[in-house]
Write a protein that holds these residues in place. Structure first.
Motif, PDB file in Angstrom:
ATOM      1  N   ASN A   1      45.009   9.167   1.086  1.00 60.36           N
ATOM      2  CA  ASN A   1      45.702   9.480   2.352  1.00 60.36           C
ATOM      3  C   ASN A   1      45.929  10.900   2.360  1.00 60.36           C
ATOM      4  O   ASN A   1      46.855  11.323   2.207  1.00 60.36           O
ATOM      5  CB  ASN A   1      47.086   8.714   2.159  1.00 60.36           C
ATOM      6  CG  ASN A   1      47.650   8.917   3.367  1.00 60.36           C
ATOM      7  OD1 ASN A   1      47.399   9.120   4.401  1.00 60.36           O
ATOM      8  ND2 ASN A   1      49.154   8.899   3.427  1.00 60.36           N
ATOM      9  N   VAL A   2      44.964  11.875   2.621  1.00 61.42           N
ATOM     10  CA  VAL A   2      44.940  13.015   2.735  1.00 61.42           C
ATOM     11  C   VAL A   2      44.364  13.724   3.904  1.00 61.42           C
ATOM     12  O   VAL A   2      43.669  13.181   4.539  1.00 61.42           O
ATOM     13  CB  VAL A   2      44.364  13.876   1.395  1.00 61.42           C
ATOM     14  CG1 VAL A   2      45.078  13.504   0.206  1.00 61.42           C
ATOM     15  CG2 VAL A   2      42.689  13.610   1.551  1.00 61.42           C
ATOM     16  N   PRO A   3      44.618  14.797   4.454  1.00 61.90           N
ATOM     17  CA  PRO A   3      44.135  15.470   5.773  1.00 61.90           C
ATOM     18  C   PRO A   3      42.538  15.438   5.405  1.00 61.90           C
ATOM     19  O   PRO A   3      42.199  16.166   4.403  1.00 61.90           O
ATOM     20  CB  PRO A   3      44.927  17.023   5.898  1.00 61.90           C
ATOM     21  CG  PRO A   3      46.060  16.820   5.227  1.00 61.90           C
ATOM     22  CD  PRO A   3      45.657  15.852   3.939  1.00 61.90           C
ATOM     23  N   TRP A   4      42.032  15.313   6.646  1.00 65.76           N
ATOM     24  CA  TRP A   4      40.250  15.500   6.916  1.00 65.76           C
ATOM     25  C   TRP A   4      39.446  14.709   5.921  1.00 65.76           C
ATOM     26  O   TRP A   4      38.445  14.837   5.675  1.00 65.76           O
ATOM     27  CB  TRP A   4      40.065  17.039   6.390  1.00 65.76           C
ATOM     28  CG  TRP A   4      41.105  17.913   7.153  1.00 65.76           C
ATOM     29  CD1 TRP A   4      41.866  19.017   6.315  1.00 65.76           C
ATOM     30  CD2 TRP A   4      41.307  18.529   8.393  1.00 65.76           C
ATOM     31  NE1 TRP A   4      42.712  19.706   7.367  1.00 65.76           N
ATOM     32  CE2 TRP A   4      42.254  19.335   8.604  1.00 65.76           C
ATOM     33  CE3 TRP A   4      40.651  17.774   9.569  1.00 65.76           C
ATOM     34  CZ2 TRP A   4      42.562  19.573   9.745  1.00 65.76           C
ATOM     35  CZ3 TRP A   4      41.247  18.331  10.879  1.00 65.76           C
ATOM     36  CH2 TRP A   4      42.125  19.231  11.038  1.00 65.76           C
ATOM     37  N   MET A   5      40.117  13.630   5.350  1.00 74.49           N
ATOM     38  CA  MET A   5      39.270  12.621   4.616  1.00 74.49           C
ATOM     39  C   MET A   5      39.858  11.105   4.944  1.00 74.49           C
ATOM     40  O   MET A   5      41.077  10.841   4.796  1.00 74.49           O
ATOM     41  CB  MET A   5      39.404  12.799   3.025  1.00 74.49           C
ATOM     42  CG  MET A   5      38.369  12.004   2.341  1.00 74.49           C
ATOM     43  SD  MET A   5      38.364  12.163   0.770  1.00 74.49           S
ATOM     44  CE  MET A   5      39.748  11.031   0.166  1.00 74.49           C
ATOM     45  N   THR A   6      38.800  10.275   5.432  1.00 77.61           N
ATOM     46  CA  THR A   6      39.546   8.931   5.503  1.00 77.61           C
ATOM     47  C   THR A   6      38.487   7.959   5.150  1.00 77.61           C
ATOM     48  O   THR A   6      37.387   8.181   4.639  1.00 77.61           O
ATOM     49  CB  THR A   6      39.269   9.057   7.311  1.00 77.61           C
ATOM     50  OG1 THR A   6      39.888   9.521   7.896  1.00 77.61           O
ATOM     51  CG2 THR A   6      39.671   7.405   7.611  1.00 77.61           C
ATOM     52  N   VAL A   7      39.176   7.079   4.200  1.00 77.46           N
ATOM     53  CA  VAL A   7      38.328   6.048   3.450  1.00 77.46           C
ATOM     54  C   VAL A   7      38.482   4.684   4.304  1.00 77.46           C
ATOM     55  O   VAL A   7      39.460   4.273   4.773  1.00 77.46           O
ATOM     56  CB  VAL A   7      39.384   5.737   2.113  1.00 77.46           C
ATOM     57  CG1 VAL A   7      38.439   4.688   1.536  1.00 77.46           C
ATOM     58  CG2 VAL A   7      39.132   6.978   1.404  1.00 77.46           C
ATOM     59  N   VAL A   8      37.134   4.210   4.578  1.00 76.05           N
ATOM     60  CA  VAL A   8      36.762   3.328   5.470  1.00 76.05           C
ATOM     61  C   VAL A   8      36.316   2.088   4.573  1.00 76.05           C
ATOM     62  O   VAL A   8      35.470   1.885   4.143  1.00 76.05           O
ATOM     63  CB  VAL A   8      35.675   3.541   6.639  1.00 76.05           C
ATOM     64  CG1 VAL A   8      35.734   2.270   7.447  1.00 76.05           C
ATOM     65  CG2 VAL A   8      36.085   4.887   7.281  1.00 76.05           C
ATOM     66  N   GLU A   9      37.453   1.203   4.428  1.00 79.15           N
ATOM     67  CA  GLU A   9      36.907  -0.086   3.642  1.00 79.15           C
ATOM     68  C   GLU A   9      36.192  -0.889   4.061  1.00 79.15           C
ATOM     69  O   GLU A   9      35.267  -1.916   3.494  1.00 79.15           O
ATOM     70  CB  GLU A   9      38.682  -0.871   3.379  1.00 79.15           C
ATOM     71  CG  GLU A   9      39.589  -0.193   2.483  1.00 79.15           C
ATOM     72  CD  GLU A   9      38.842   0.488   1.040  1.00 79.15           C
ATOM     73  OE1 GLU A   9      37.912  -0.246   0.505  1.00 79.15           O
ATOM     74  OE2 GLU A   9      39.574   1.284   0.522  1.00 79.15           O
ATOM     75  N   ASP A  10      35.983  -1.236   5.529  1.00 81.51           N
ATOM     76  CA  ASP A  10      35.271  -2.002   6.497  1.00 81.51           C
ATOM     77  C   ASP A  10      33.913  -1.193   6.331  1.00 81.51           C
ATOM     78  O   ASP A  10      33.685  -0.278   7.134  1.00 81.51           O
ATOM     79  CB  ASP A  10      35.713  -2.325   7.508  1.00 81.51           C
ATOM     80  CG  ASP A  10      34.899  -3.436   8.227  1.00 81.51           C
ATOM     81  OD1 ASP A  10      33.799  -3.659   7.916  1.00 81.51           O
ATOM     82  OD2 ASP A  10      35.362  -3.934   9.206  1.00 81.51           O
ATOM     83  N   ASN A  11      33.158  -1.857   5.789  1.00 73.94           N
ATOM     84  CA  ASN A  11      31.550  -1.018   5.880  1.00 73.94           C
ATOM     85  C   ASN A  11      30.451  -1.584   6.673  1.00 73.94           C
ATOM     86  O   ASN A  11      29.661  -1.564   6.563  1.00 73.94           O
ATOM     87  CB  ASN A  11      31.083  -0.935   4.452  1.00 73.94           C
ATOM     88  CG  ASN A  11      29.682   0.020   4.219  1.00 73.94           C
ATOM     89  OD1 ASN A  11      29.788   0.914   5.068  1.00 73.94           O
ATOM     90  ND2 ASN A  11      28.789  -0.540   3.609  1.00 73.94           N
ATOM     91  N   SER A  12      31.067  -2.289   7.851  1.00 77.28           N
ATOM     92  CA  SER A  12      30.264  -2.984   8.819  1.00 77.28           C
ATOM     93  C   SER A  12      29.595  -1.968   9.592  1.00 77.28           C
ATOM     94  O   SER A  12      29.878  -0.583   9.586  1.00 77.28           O
ATOM     95  CB  SER A  12      31.081  -3.868   9.685  1.00 77.28           C
ATOM     96  OG  SER A  12      31.968  -3.077  10.649  1.00 77.28           O
ATOM     97  N   ARG A  13      28.396  -2.565  10.143  1.00 72.39           N
ATOM     98  CA  ARG A  13      27.689  -1.475  11.073  1.00 72.39           C
ATOM     99  C   ARG A  13      28.515  -0.817  12.081  1.00 72.39           C
ATOM    100  O   ARG A  13      28.109   0.062  12.341  1.00 72.39           O
ATOM    101  CB  ARG A  13      26.195  -2.346  11.491  1.00 72.39           C
ATOM    102  CG  ARG A  13      25.542  -1.609  12.371  1.00 72.39           C
ATOM    103  CD  ARG A  13      24.315  -2.294  12.670  1.00 72.39           C
ATOM    104  NE  ARG A  13      23.515  -1.546  13.516  1.00 72.39           N
ATOM    105  CZ  ARG A  13      21.952  -1.968  14.063  1.00 72.39           C
ATOM    106  NH1 ARG A  13      21.884  -3.051  13.686  1.00 72.39           N
ATOM    107  NH2 ARG A  13      21.423  -1.073  14.937  1.00 72.39           N
ATOM    108  N   ARG A  14      29.287  -1.748  12.691  1.00 68.12           N
ATOM    109  CA  ARG A  14      30.089  -1.190  13.765  1.00 68.12           C
ATOM    110  C   ARG A  14      30.898  -0.044  13.446  1.00 68.12           C
ATOM    111  O   ARG A  14      30.734   1.107  14.048  1.00 68.12           O
ATOM    112  CB  ARG A  14      31.044  -2.111  14.133  1.00 68.12           C
ATOM    113  CG  ARG A  14      31.966  -1.908  15.516  1.00 68.12           C
ATOM    114  CD  ARG A  14      32.578  -3.192  16.109  1.00 68.12           C
ATOM    115  NE  ARG A  14      33.650  -3.632  15.054  1.00 68.12           N
ATOM    116  CZ  ARG A  14      34.823  -3.432  14.646  1.00 68.12           C
ATOM    117  NH1 ARG A  14      35.296  -2.465  15.279  1.00 68.12           N
ATOM    118  NH2 ARG A  14      35.397  -4.004  13.695  1.00 68.12           N
TER     119      ARG A  14
END
Length: 809
Positions: free
Chosen positions: A767-780
């Motif tokens: 949870n820091v600026p300019w970085m987003t962790v995407v847990e959903d790795n679906s194609r969408r």
């Protein structure tokens, strides 16, 4: 920009990769996480450099254009899994494409982590990493069983071996290739390694042999009864631990024990592991990487032998196009000239060392990017640049003087570049007064066309060289002919050698630069130790240096910004999270004419009648700016105070005039972690030894921070996230090993509590600026991330049309 590849071809590749993804999905047990580094637009767009012609299968240069990855393919490409990554060939840099860099937590087994137990923690970056990473080839190439060592270990040539060391005999003209890190001691005979001939002595040499570069081989040149005897010992430098904070450092050292290792480890502990492995062929590598031995073209060897025979009269300039092997040639030639031959046949012994003038700010050998410098070396170095990102050891080598260019290309300011070069040559002439037999090797960058060619020909005529080496037999004629004419005019022989590109690379040039600067900031030189150590602690967890920028304890004279027009009220935004050069000012006239120019253009405090300030500085309220008055001709007379009271050396029309190289010296780099306006302090992280800063201050030199055009270090943002994931993975492995071996482990409640704390650390780090962790790795989600990144790139192209990435040199 080149046109994209045909859609039909890309569709075929996408279909094949989709089938691979479907097959892998049937065995996948958990969802893979994606990390998206969504960076703010930097002062200029990350470069996409043209690295030169693509090597052909026989090691030559291809005449055709290099292929580029299609955006269509990138948007539909799935993240690369661990199994696919092991099989994937890391081809030469793919140019002009939006990067698709795999940053999975792949680590070497045992020493580098248990790869089988980390599948759930794999991390793949989305397309378009803002660090300017270039991706390896997307299409896996067939692995070849490539021979690495001629010698074979057996009971006749193994003197002793344990879990820490190995002592072997190598017959003449035989060689041994090793992967990893080790200390080499030559006990009998003479061996060659990376151009150096090592004679028997008590000296131990530290060798770094990662898979990112061709492997150095230990070859027996001569020996007692036709054999040389060497001891190879494990070493712990901490460099391999950087894998916990950067995916670029993963999977680059030795993996599982090879067949040769198992022979030499007989009688040792069950799970004995060294920091190096002996490989007979590339098939011995448990991680199935494209490994190649480091060898020289015969013309290269003949040229080095001829150049080294000039002894103390050697003054050679190495130039040529990019990716032609200039750095490798310089490294080999340096080691060859520095070879400690105690009893040479001709009576010559190099006791004065070698001067190395590195004029390549994009890929320097002994310093982080953005600098040109003169180094005095006394011993050979074995390893790529990220294993020696700075020189602080007076015994083996030191940087005598450096100048901060603030960019990876000299073309940003050729005049300043030329002045810096001439000042470094003056320093070399001063060195000759103390060491009259000290040869000089000059490394010129791949900036060899257009204005770069003009600078190169001027250097040939001005530096008083003995030789010029051009690293390409394929021209072009419009470059070779002017160089040859300049050499003839200066009466200097010019040698043309074939380029020697690498067939397979696992890291692009941009990634290697990132590895080098990250290695630089994590490097330490503890007193009493010969070899450096690295710390894997994220920079965010280290104690910063607090520097007052105003008041009676003001630690810096001012702050400069090169290459961009930054208004004073925006200075804080530009500085926070940026890398700056720490420059010592040796004279108040470091900026010639700066005081008079600044007095004409800067806003004056409480000057209500001066209405031109608003026109010159846009919407800046001149009442918020305070000007430091000082004696005429002093740098302090050019300081403008920003709303945060930062001392801004605001010279010219918004862009600082570079410091005069004759009156300045770059001490190193620093990371500005924050600007504390309340306490008027800068929080800095820097590996510059405190003794260097203290010496500069005691000599009466002022310190200036220079913000150049280097991209912001986005790797700093993600260090804590990767460190948190590594801590969780290690704890899970500890639990698994404890259960397997019936050792004592924490009870279930304690385990759950510890895991909860570790996962909370991961959550906070993500949870820091300019970085987003995407847990959903679906194609969408992947396609949505690709579209977001694509839009950012369009914005950058529109905002920065003249960036280096569009008009590369």
């Amino acid at each position: 920009m080149p046109s994209p590849a045909p859609v039909s071809a890309m569709s075929a590749v996408a279909a094949r990769r989709a089938r691979q993804q479907q097959a892998q999905a049937t065995t996948a047990s958990k969802t893979t996480a994606d990390v998206e580094i969504a960076t703010e637009p930097p002062s200029k767009r990350p470069r996409r450099s043209i690295e030169g012609a693509e090597p052909t299968a026989n090691g030559g240069e291809s005449k055709g254009p290099r292929t580029r990855s299609s955006k269509v393919q990138e948007e539909s490409s799935p993240p690369v899994t661990r199994a696919a990554q092991q099989k994937q060939a890391s081809r030469s840099d793919q140019l002009g494409s939006q990067p698709h860099d795999v940053v999975g937590n792949h680590e070497e087994s045992d020493q580098e982590g248990d790869e089988e137990e980390m599948t759930e923690n794999e991390v793949a970056s989305v397309i378009g990493d803002a660090d300017g990473y270039e991706s390896p080839a997307d299409t896996p190439a067939e692995l070849q069983n490539f021979p690495l060592s001629k010698a074979r270990l057996n009971k006749n040539n193994i003197l002793y071996g344990d879990e820490d060391a190995l002592c072997v005999r190598i017959k003449e003209k035989m060689n041994l290739a090793l992967l990893g890190q080790y200390d080499l001691w030559v006990k009998r005979g003479v061996v060659s390694l990376m151009g150096a001939k090592l004679h028997p002595s008590s000296r131990v040499y530290r060798v770094y042999a990662p898979s990112t570069h061709s492997l150095p081989v230990i070859k027996c040149v001569s020996g007692v009864d036709g054999e040389a005897e060497v001891e190879i010992k494990s070493c712990k430098s901490g460099l391999s631990r950087l894998r916990d904070i950067s995916p670029l450092y993963q999977r680059i050292w030795n993996g599982e024990n090879t067949a040769a290792d198992k022979i030499t480890l007989k009688g040792g502990l069950k799970d004995s592991r060294r920091t190096f492995s002996v490989l007979y062929t590339s098939a011995d590598d448990s991680l199935k990487r494209h490994l190649r031995p480091l060898h020289l073209d015969k013309k290269w060897s003949a040229s080095m032998k001829g150049l080294s025979q000039r002894h103390g009269r050697l003054r050679v300039l190495i130039c040529g196009p990019k990716a032609s092997g200039k750095s490798t040639f310089c490294r080999y030639l340096l080691n060859h000239v520095l070879s400690p031959a105690p009893d040479a046949d001709n009576g010559y012994t190099n006791t004065d060392g070698v001067a190395f003038l590195d004029l390549d700010p994009g890929q320097p050998e002994f310093a982080p990017m953005g600098q040109v410098y003169l180094a005095h070396l006394r011993a050979p170095f074995f390893g790529p640049p990220f294993t020696h990102p700075s020189l602080d050891d007076v015994r083996d080598g030191q940087i005598l003087r450096a100048h901060y260019i603030g960019a990876t290309s000299p073309k940003e300011d050729p005049d300043h570049y030329a002045l810096a070069t001439m000042d470094l040559m003056e320093q070399y002439r001063s060195l000759l007064a103390r060491h009259p037999q000290c040869p000089l090797i000059v490394n010129y960058p791949g900036w060899i066309f257009g204005q770069g060619l003009e600078v190169a020909t001027w250097l040939i005529k001005s530096l008083g060289l003995s030789d010029v080496v051009y690293m390409s037999e394929k021209g072009p004629a419009e470059v070779v002919e002017p160089l040859n004419m300049a050499a003839n005019e200066a009466r200097v022989p010019m040698t043309i050698l074939p380029s020697q590109p690498t067939d397979f690379v696992s890291r692009s040039s941009a990634q290697l630069r990132s590895m080098q600067i990250q290695s630089y900031f994590h490097l330490a030189h503890p007193s009493g130790l010969v070899n450096p150590l690295w710390s894997e602690a994220p920079l965010s967890r280290t104690r910063p240096i607090a520097v007052d920028y105003t008041g009676s304890k003001q630690g810096i004279l001012g702050i400069m910004v090169m290459g961009s027009q930054i208004s004073p009220e925006m200075l804080r935004e530009v500085l926070e999270g940026a890398i700056v050069g720490v420059v010592a000012i040796e004279s108040p006239n470091a900026i010639m004419g700066a005081a008079s120019q600044a007095s004409e253009q800067r806003p004056v405090e409480d000057d209500e009648e001066n209405e031109s300030d608003t026109d010159e500085y846009g919407d800046i309220d001149s009442s918020e700016l305070r000007v430091d008055r000082a004696a005429s001709g002093s740098l302090a007379n050019a300081v403008v105070r920003t709303p945060e009271d930062l001392p801004y050396l605001f010279i010219g029309s918004g862009t600082s005039i570079p410091l005069d190289p004759k009156a300045s010296n770059c001490l190193g780099l620093a990371l500005i972690r924050s600007v504390n306006a309340e306490s008027c302090q800068l929080e800095l992280s820097t590996p510059i030894p405190s003794s260097h800063l203290r010496d500069a201050i005691e000599q009466g030199h002022e310190l200036v921070l220079v913000r150049g055009q280097l991209d912001n270090p986005n790797w700093v943002i993600s260090e804590e996230y990767h460190a948190a994931r590594a801590a969780e993975r290690r704890y899970q492995q500890t639990i698994a090993r404890g259960k397997k071996d019936n050792d004592f482990v924490d009870d279930q409640d304690k385990q759950n509590e510890t895991l909860m704390l570790l996962r909370e650390r991961i959550r906070r780090a993500s949870n820091v600026p300019w970085m987003t962790v995407v847990e959903d790795n679906s194609r969408r989600h992947r396609e949505a991330a690709a579209r977001r990144e694509k839009s950012l790139w369009k914005l950058r192209k529109k905002a920065y049309p003249g960036s280096e990435s569009e008009t590369d040199w």
